[in-house]
Design a protein around this motif. Sequence first.
Motif, PDB file in Angstrom:
ATOM      1  N   LEU A  44     -44.842 -34.956-123.196  1.00 24.03           N
ATOM      2  CA  LEU A  44     -45.116 -34.071-124.339  1.00 24.03           C
ATOM      3  C   LEU A  44     -45.346 -34.870-125.616  1.00 24.03           C
ATOM      4  N   PHE A  45     -44.452 -35.798-125.907  1.00 21.82           N
ATOM      5  CA  PHE A  45     -44.541 -36.572-127.151  1.00 21.82           C
ATOM      6  C   PHE A  45     -45.810 -37.428-127.181  1.00 21.82           C
ATOM      7  N   GLU A  46     -46.034 -38.195-126.133  1.00 22.84           N
ATOM      8  CA  GLU A  46     -47.171 -39.120-126.137  1.00 22.84           C
ATOM      9  C   GLU A  46     -48.507 -38.369-126.219  1.00 22.84           C
ATOM     10  N   SER A  47     -48.586 -37.253-125.496  1.00 21.13           N
ATOM     11  CA  SER A  47     -49.868 -36.543-125.536  1.00 21.13           C
ATOM     12  C   SER A  47     -50.036 -35.779-126.853  1.00 21.13           C
ATOM     13  N   THR A  48     -48.915 -35.414-127.467  1.00 24.83           N
ATOM     14  CA  THR A  48     -49.021 -34.750-128.782  1.00 24.83           C
ATOM     15  C   THR A  48     -49.497 -35.728-129.847  1.00 24.83           C
ATOM     16  N   ILE A  49     -48.820 -36.894-129.921  1.00 25.60           N
ATOM     17  CA  ILE A  49     -49.169 -37.797-131.034  1.00 25.60           C
ATOM     18  C   ILE A  49     -50.539 -38.439-130.838  1.00 25.60           C
ATOM     19  N   ARG A  50     -50.907 -38.704-129.576  1.00 24.78           N
ATOM     20  CA  ARG A  50     -52.181 -39.413-129.360  1.00 24.78           C
ATOM     21  C   ARG A  50     -53.351 -38.436-129.196  1.00 24.78           C
ATOM     22  N   ILE A  51     -53.161 -37.410-128.338  1.00 27.43           N
ATOM     23  CA  ILE A  51     -54.312 -36.538-128.038  1.00 27.43           C
ATOM     24  C   ILE A  51     -54.431 -35.416-129.062  1.00 27.43           C
ATOM     25  N   ALA A  76     -35.250 -43.273-131.282  1.00 23.81           N
ATOM     26  CA  ALA A  76     -34.773 -42.568-132.481  1.00 23.81           C
ATOM     27  C   ALA A  76     -35.755 -42.734-133.635  1.00 23.81           C
ATOM     28  N   ASP A  77     -36.548 -43.801-133.622  1.00 25.25           N
ATOM     29  CA  ASP A  77     -37.383 -44.228-134.761  1.00 25.25           C
ATOM     30  C   ASP A  77     -38.113 -43.104-135.500  1.00 25.25           C
ATOM     31  N   SER A  78     -38.979 -42.406-134.792  1.00 24.00           N
ATOM     32  CA  SER A  78     -39.862 -41.484-135.517  1.00 24.00           C
ATOM     33  C   SER A  78     -39.175 -40.171-135.933  1.00 24.00           C
ATOM     34  N   HIS A 126     -39.189 -54.414-132.803  1.00 27.18           N
ATOM     35  CA  HIS A 126     -40.377 -54.432-133.669  1.00 27.18           C
ATOM     36  C   HIS A 126     -40.703 -53.019-134.133  1.00 27.18           C
ATOM     37  N   LEU A 127     -40.384 -52.030-133.316  1.00 27.40           N
ATOM     38  CA  LEU A 127     -40.629 -50.625-133.671  1.00 27.40           C
ATOM     39  C   LEU A 127     -40.027 -50.253-135.028  1.00 27.40           C
ATOM     40  N   VAL A 128     -38.889 -50.903-135.386  1.00 29.00           N
ATOM     41  CA  VAL A 128     -38.201 -50.572-136.641  1.00 29.00           C
ATOM     42  C   VAL A 128     -39.075 -50.910-137.858  1.00 29.00           C
ATOM     43  N   LEU A 138     -49.287 -55.612-128.826  1.00 26.99           N
ATOM     44  CA  LEU A 138     -50.322 -55.310-129.850  1.00 26.99           C
ATOM     45  C   LEU A 138     -49.887 -54.133-130.723  1.00 26.99           C
ATOM     46  N   ARG A 139     -48.602 -54.052-130.966  1.00 27.94           N
ATOM     47  CA  ARG A 139     -48.053 -52.898-131.701  1.00 27.94           C
ATOM     48  C   ARG A 139     -48.459 -52.904-133.179  1.00 27.94           C
ATOM     49  N   PRO A 140     -48.424 -51.695-133.785  1.00 30.55           N
ATOM     50  CA  PRO A 140     -48.933 -51.573-135.161  1.00 30.55           C
ATOM     51  C   PRO A 140     -47.890 -51.620-136.283  1.00 30.55           C
ATOM     52  N   GLU A 141     -46.597 -51.465-135.979  1.00 31.63           N
ATOM     53  CA  GLU A 141     -45.655 -51.080-137.057  1.00 31.63           C
ATOM     54  C   GLU A 141     -45.672 -51.988-138.293  1.00 31.63           C
ATOM     55  N   THR A 142     -45.740 -53.305-138.079  1.00 27.29           N
ATOM     56  CA  THR A 142     -45.705 -54.184-139.260  1.00 27.29           C
ATOM     57  C   THR A 142     -46.974 -54.031-140.093  1.00 27.29           C
ATOM     58  N   SER A 154     -53.572 -48.065-125.940  1.00 30.06           N
ATOM     59  CA  SER A 154     -54.504 -47.245-126.746  1.00 30.06           C
ATOM     60  C   SER A 154     -54.183 -47.352-128.242  1.00 30.06           C
ATOM     61  N   PHE A 155     -52.915 -47.623-128.576  1.00 33.34           N
ATOM     62  CA  PHE A 155     -52.576 -47.675-130.006  1.00 33.34           C
ATOM     63  C   PHE A 155     -53.141 -48.904-130.716  1.00 33.34           C
ATOM     64  N   PHE A 156     -53.637 -49.882-129.936  1.00 32.62           N
ATOM     65  CA  PHE A 156     -54.272 -51.021-130.610  1.00 32.62           C
ATOM     66  C   PHE A 156     -55.520 -50.547-131.363  1.00 32.62           C
ATOM     67  N   GLY A 210     -56.118 -47.116-131.879  1.00 33.07           N
ATOM     68  CA  GLY A 210     -55.732 -45.933-132.656  1.00 33.07           C
ATOM     69  C   GLY A 210     -54.986 -46.297-133.928  1.00 33.07           C
ATOM     70  N   GLU A 211     -54.161 -47.330-133.852  1.00 32.14           N
ATOM     71  CA  GLU A 211     -53.293 -47.640-134.995  1.00 32.14           C
ATOM     72  C   GLU A 211     -53.521 -49.031-135.570  1.00 32.14           C
ATOM     73  N   THR A 212     -53.307 -50.069-134.729  1.00 30.95           N
ATOM     74  CA  THR A 212     -53.237 -51.435-135.274  1.00 30.95           C
ATOM     75  C   THR A 212     -54.502 -51.791-136.051  1.00 30.95           C
ATOM     76  N   ASN A 266     -49.750 -39.218-138.869  1.00 35.53           N
ATOM     77  CA  ASN A 266     -48.749 -38.963-137.838  1.00 35.53           C
ATOM     78  C   ASN A 266     -48.290 -40.307-137.289  1.00 35.53           C
ATOM     79  N   THR A 267     -47.374 -40.288-136.345  1.00 32.39           N
ATOM     80  CA  THR A 267     -46.790 -41.560-135.914  1.00 32.39           C
ATOM     81  C   THR A 267     -47.736 -42.380-135.042  1.00 32.39           C
ATOM     82  N   GLU A 268     -48.912 -41.835-134.775  1.00 36.19           N
ATOM     83  CA  GLU A 268     -49.936 -42.581-134.040  1.00 36.19           C
ATOM     84  C   GLU A 268     -51.113 -42.897-134.988  1.00 36.19           C
ATOM     85  N   ALA A 269     -50.849 -42.856-136.284  1.00 38.38           N
ATOM     86  CA  ALA A 269     -51.853 -43.213-137.310  1.00 38.38           C
ATOM     87  C   ALA A 269     -53.026 -42.243-137.406  1.00 38.38           C
TER      88      ALA A 269
HETATM   89  C1  DMJ Z   1     -47.110 -45.560-130.792  1.00 37.63           C
HETATM   90  O1  DMJ Z   1     -47.401 -44.746-129.744  1.00 37.63           O
HETATM   91  C2  DMJ Z   1     -46.483 -44.823-131.916  1.00 37.63           C
HETATM   92  O2  DMJ Z   1     -46.562 -45.572-133.069  1.00 37.63           O
HETATM   93  C3  DMJ Z   1     -45.052 -44.485-131.650  1.00 37.63           C
HETATM   94  O3  DMJ Z   1     -44.446 -43.898-132.736  1.00 37.63           O
HETATM   95  C4  DMJ Z   1     -44.296 -45.735-131.296  1.00 37.63           C
HETATM   96  N1  DMJ Z   1     -44.920 -46.464-130.264  1.00 37.63           N
HETATM   97  C5  DMJ Z   1     -46.317 -46.715-130.329  1.00 37.63           C
HETATM   98  C6  DMJ Z   1     -46.710 -47.963-131.081  1.00 37.63           C
HETATM   99  O4  DMJ Z   1     -45.853 -48.995-131.036  1.00 37.63           O
END
Ligand code: DMJ
Length: 672
Positions: free
Chosen positions: A301-308, A435-437, A497-499, A569-573, A631-633, A635-637, A660-663
């Motif tokens: 539910l979460f992944e498809s909500t934030i990304r799709i 817990a992050d988002s 790194h998520l923090v 390839l995470r985006p948070e930083t 996919s977030f590379f 979508g976000e990074t 949103n949390t997926e940029a």
């Molecule tokens: C993304 O799907 C989102 O940023 C989510 O909030 C955390 N994980 C990844 C990126 O690292």
Amino acid sequence: MYSAAAAASPPRRDFISVTLSPEEAVGAGGYNNSKAWRRRSCWRKWKQLSRLQRSVILFLFAFLAVCGVISYTSMGEPWKSLTNKSLDDQRTEPGIPGLKLANPAVLPAPQKADANLGDYPELSPQKLPKPSHVRRGPSNLQIKPPRRDVRLKTRHGTSRVVEELVQADKEEKTEKSVISWRGAVIEPDQSTEPPSSKIKEPEKPSSVEDVDQKEPVPINERQMAVIEAFRHAWKGYKDFAWGHDELKPLSKSYSEWFGLGLTLIDALDTMWILGLKEEFEEARKWVANDLVFDKNVDVNLFESTIRILGGLLSTYHLSGDSLFLEKAKEIGNRLMPAFKTPSKIPYSDVNIGRGTAHPPRWTSDSTVAEVTSIQLEFRELSRLTGDEKFQKAVDEVMKHVHTLSGKNDGLVPMFINTNSGQFTHLGVYTLGARADSYYEYLLKQWIQGGKKENELLEDYMRAIEGVKKHLLKRSQPKKLTFVGELAHGHFSAKMDHLVCFLPGTLALGAHNGLTADHMKLAEALIETCYQMYAQVETGLSPEIVHFNLHAQKGHKDVEIKPADRHNLLRPETVESLFYMYRFTGDKKYQDWGWEILQNFNKYTRVPTGGYTSINNVQNPSNPEPRDKMESFFLGETLKYMFLLFSDDIDLINLDKYVFNTEAHPLPIWAPA
Ligand code: DMJ
């Protein structure tokens, strides 16, 4: 001080000596006021003068007389008109008592004392500080805000549009209905409130109603490098994974998670923002012809909500293309069975073809971050469709979590039970995975809804106090401020790194009027996140670091365990660097992002197309590619990189959009 000597000496006097002629003495002593005497006396004096003296005096008299005549004629007119105008000034507009006629007296009004301060440099009024979001870039990149953006800052840092300009804007808007290609010039529709209980006509996309025409800000070299990186990644996806979830760039194939073209949908709005028209059109065709949700497949539910759902909604807003709203509605409806639980806390998984939902096989728990980070998207879907059921379902989750016990000064545990609705696995607190988002969405929902939902703000503020109290520590030797974890009263110096989403979120809160302390903390934390890259051999951060709390010879602040040294390839930083640059204008944040991009290019770029996650950030000679591009590379990074390097505050203006949390940027609703 009183001195005796001064007291003894007599007071000093100053004298003027005056010598009087006998006649003057007469005049002074026995003054005769008769006209005859005066006339005679003058005549006698005149006679006593030499001829030359007399002619000089006569000449002077004649000269003064001529000057007098000239100045009388030239000053006469203004005086006459001034007199008339002062009379006009007393009159009012017929029928409107108190309203003065236009065009009052031409003489300038007397200047107030402080209006002249500019003449005296030492008294010049202090220059007003620039609003925090105005760029301080080189002049050729300086942003000229569009007319609609002339704003008055309020006490809370929020902004109010000057009324006359709004009026002028309205007039302009009637003439313009252009949908512009670049995301930069699209304005979100902020004119509507959250949906009422009745089904309404769908809202129009932001792009159609509210388009502003302004000079496009030229793309700079670093942004060009991001476009190049995106194209390279896209080439790999197109060649080997088209229409599938993720590219496996080394094996030149793909992996499937939900089977919904995850990378393609996640990347749609990035292409729009980067101006990649051809690629966007091609992807749109796939969405129109090949994206099918009627599939017997379990999705998270979460992944498809934030990304799709998030990706489709933001693309709808940027492009104004109703195809994306239709698809968003469909996936939104198909995800709704997740909320059919005894507690209304949604299950983690939904079969979007069958319309059934369930928790993971081994538990009836859901993850706290997952059930509390779907709100921005479902609320926006309700606003756009006029169907309140989406918003109702997710608001209920937030209201419930707000009342729950088991928090520690606003910090939440990682799990929540879908039957009882209670937190489980109590006593473990992190700002990282699971817990992050939750924390991110407390603030962002409050912003999205026009800063009216006080419970969200309360929970956010309390949680940040909880972070400060329980999770903040400083490392050695560099004294980096970091966010650790708490497990049953024991502090662990571990940070995901998520923090690193946190500095950006804190800065966003401060920009929206929350305490300046939050900005200070954001500055300290983003430095730490950067060091998580800079202190590592490849210049890329691992998934998790442990900070040294005690100085040891030859040890850096950051320690990495063998199991944690991968990079996905995470985006948070980069995301936080973007917020920090937007709000401070400090170029060091761009430079840090630029270093990171170069290291991604050095260690994760696959020559035949695409980028890959790596297993070992500590081994520059063999970073051990994992053969997967998340996919977030795209979508976000890369999106945050492009925005970080931009000096255009209207390229997704943070007073109009919330990510949103997926940029995926979604519009902020009208403020109260
Ligand atoms: C993304 O799907 C989102 O940023 C989510 O909030 C955390 N994980 C990844 C990126 O690292």
